[in-house]
Design an enzyme around this catalytic site. Structure first.
Site, PDB file in Angstrom:
ATOM      1  N   ASP A   1     -16.022  79.246 -71.257  1.00  0.00           N
ATOM      2  CA  ASP A   1     -16.582  79.814 -72.481  1.00  0.00           C
ATOM      3  C   ASP A   1     -18.110  79.711 -72.456  1.00  0.00           C
ATOM      4  O   ASP A   1     -18.644  78.604 -72.485  1.00  0.00           O
ATOM      5  CB  ASP A   1     -16.021  79.067 -73.687  1.00  0.00           C
ATOM      6  CG  ASP A   1     -16.354  79.711 -75.022  1.00  0.00           C
ATOM      7  OD1 ASP A   1     -17.396  80.380 -75.128  1.00  0.00           O
ATOM      8  OD2 ASP A   1     -15.568  79.531 -75.966  1.00  0.00           O
TER       9      ASP A   1
ATOM     10  N   SER B   1     -12.544  80.336 -82.702  1.00  0.00           N
ATOM     11  CA  SER B   1     -13.920  79.854 -82.783  1.00  0.00           C
ATOM     12  C   SER B   1     -14.172  79.167 -84.128  1.00  0.00           C
ATOM     13  O   SER B   1     -15.187  79.370 -84.758  1.00  0.00           O
ATOM     14  CB  SER B   1     -14.898  81.020 -82.556  1.00  0.00           C
ATOM     15  OG  SER B   1     -16.172  80.555 -82.201  1.00  0.00           O
TER      16      SER B   1
ATOM     17  N   HIS C   1     -14.965  83.262 -73.815  1.00  0.00           N
ATOM     18  CA  HIS C   1     -14.835  83.161 -75.277  1.00  0.00           C
ATOM     19  C   HIS C   1     -13.882  84.255 -75.760  1.00  0.00           C
ATOM     20  O   HIS C   1     -14.297  85.244 -76.365  1.00  0.00           O
ATOM     21  CB  HIS C   1     -16.225  83.294 -75.917  1.00  0.00           C
ATOM     22  CG  HIS C   1     -16.257  82.870 -77.351  1.00  0.00           C
ATOM     23  ND1 HIS C   1     -16.124  81.554 -77.742  1.00  0.00           N
ATOM     24  CD2 HIS C   1     -16.409  83.586 -78.488  1.00  0.00           C
ATOM     25  CE1 HIS C   1     -16.206  81.479 -79.051  1.00  0.00           C
ATOM     26  NE2 HIS C   1     -16.370  82.695 -79.528  1.00  0.00           N
TER      27      HIS C   1
END
Length: 197
Positions: free
Chosen positions: A140, A119, A174
């Protein structure tokens, strides 16, 4: 972390199984620590590579109602036009550079050190020949897939486009998945091959 006036524990480290001739410095995402990533790298360990997974300092994060959590810098919003914490980003960058400098002092040449993260996104025009593997799950919910593909396109304007690899993973939210970790291992092996004695 080196040079940081905010308290953060020492990095989680997966030492090389033999003499370290290369290193990977990998930054975790918001609210996480380096421990889980150190475990993930232990699972794909390459014998001559040392893995360093630093922990971000704990600080209030605007995006999360000023709750204190591990973060490399303050995050004001996720939209592409959101303001950025320039001083915090600069401070984090200096701390990462200190980690790189320490590994160089430990005998690992700077061209044998890879920087990665979960990220994260960054580019430095000073190194137009660097190789980038960018991975993104197409499901995500936190960082939309389109942001990942737009980042890859932007990176192609900053560094040699032939050196950018953007990989997507079907159904991945994610997080990371085993297929992605195998792709990361292959990338590291290609960028940091063993040095013959």
């Amino acid at each position: 972390m080196c040079g940081n006036n905010m308290s953060a524990p020492l990095p989680a480290i997966v030492p090389a199984a033999r003499k370290a001739t290369a290193a990977v410095i990998f930054l975790h995402g918001l609210g996480d620590t380096g421990h889980g990533w150190a475990e993930a790298f232990a699972g794909i360990r390459i014998p001559h590579v040392k893995y360093i997974c630093p922990h971000a300092p704990t600080m209030p994060v605007s995006l999360n109602m000023r709750m204190s959590m591990p973060s490399w810098f303050d995050i004001y919003g996720l939209s592409p036009d959101a303001d950025e914490d320039e001083s915090g980003i600069k401070r984090a960058s200096e701390n990462i550079k200190a980690l790189i400098d320490q590994e160089v002092k430990n005998g690992i040449p700077s061209h044998r050190i890879l920087l990665g993260g979960f990220s994260q996104a960054s580019a430095n025009s000073a190194n137009k020949d660097m190789h980038v593997l960018q991975c993104h799950g197409d499901a995500d919910p936190l960082v939309p897939f389109v942001f990942g593909s737009e980042t890859a396109e932007k990176m192609k304007s900053l560094i040699n486009p032939a050196n950018i690899t953007f990989k997507s993973y079907r159904g991945l939210p994610h997080s990371a998945c085993p297929e992605e970790m195998v792709d990361i291992k292959k990338f590291i092996e290609k960028q940091l091959p063993p040095i013959s004695d």
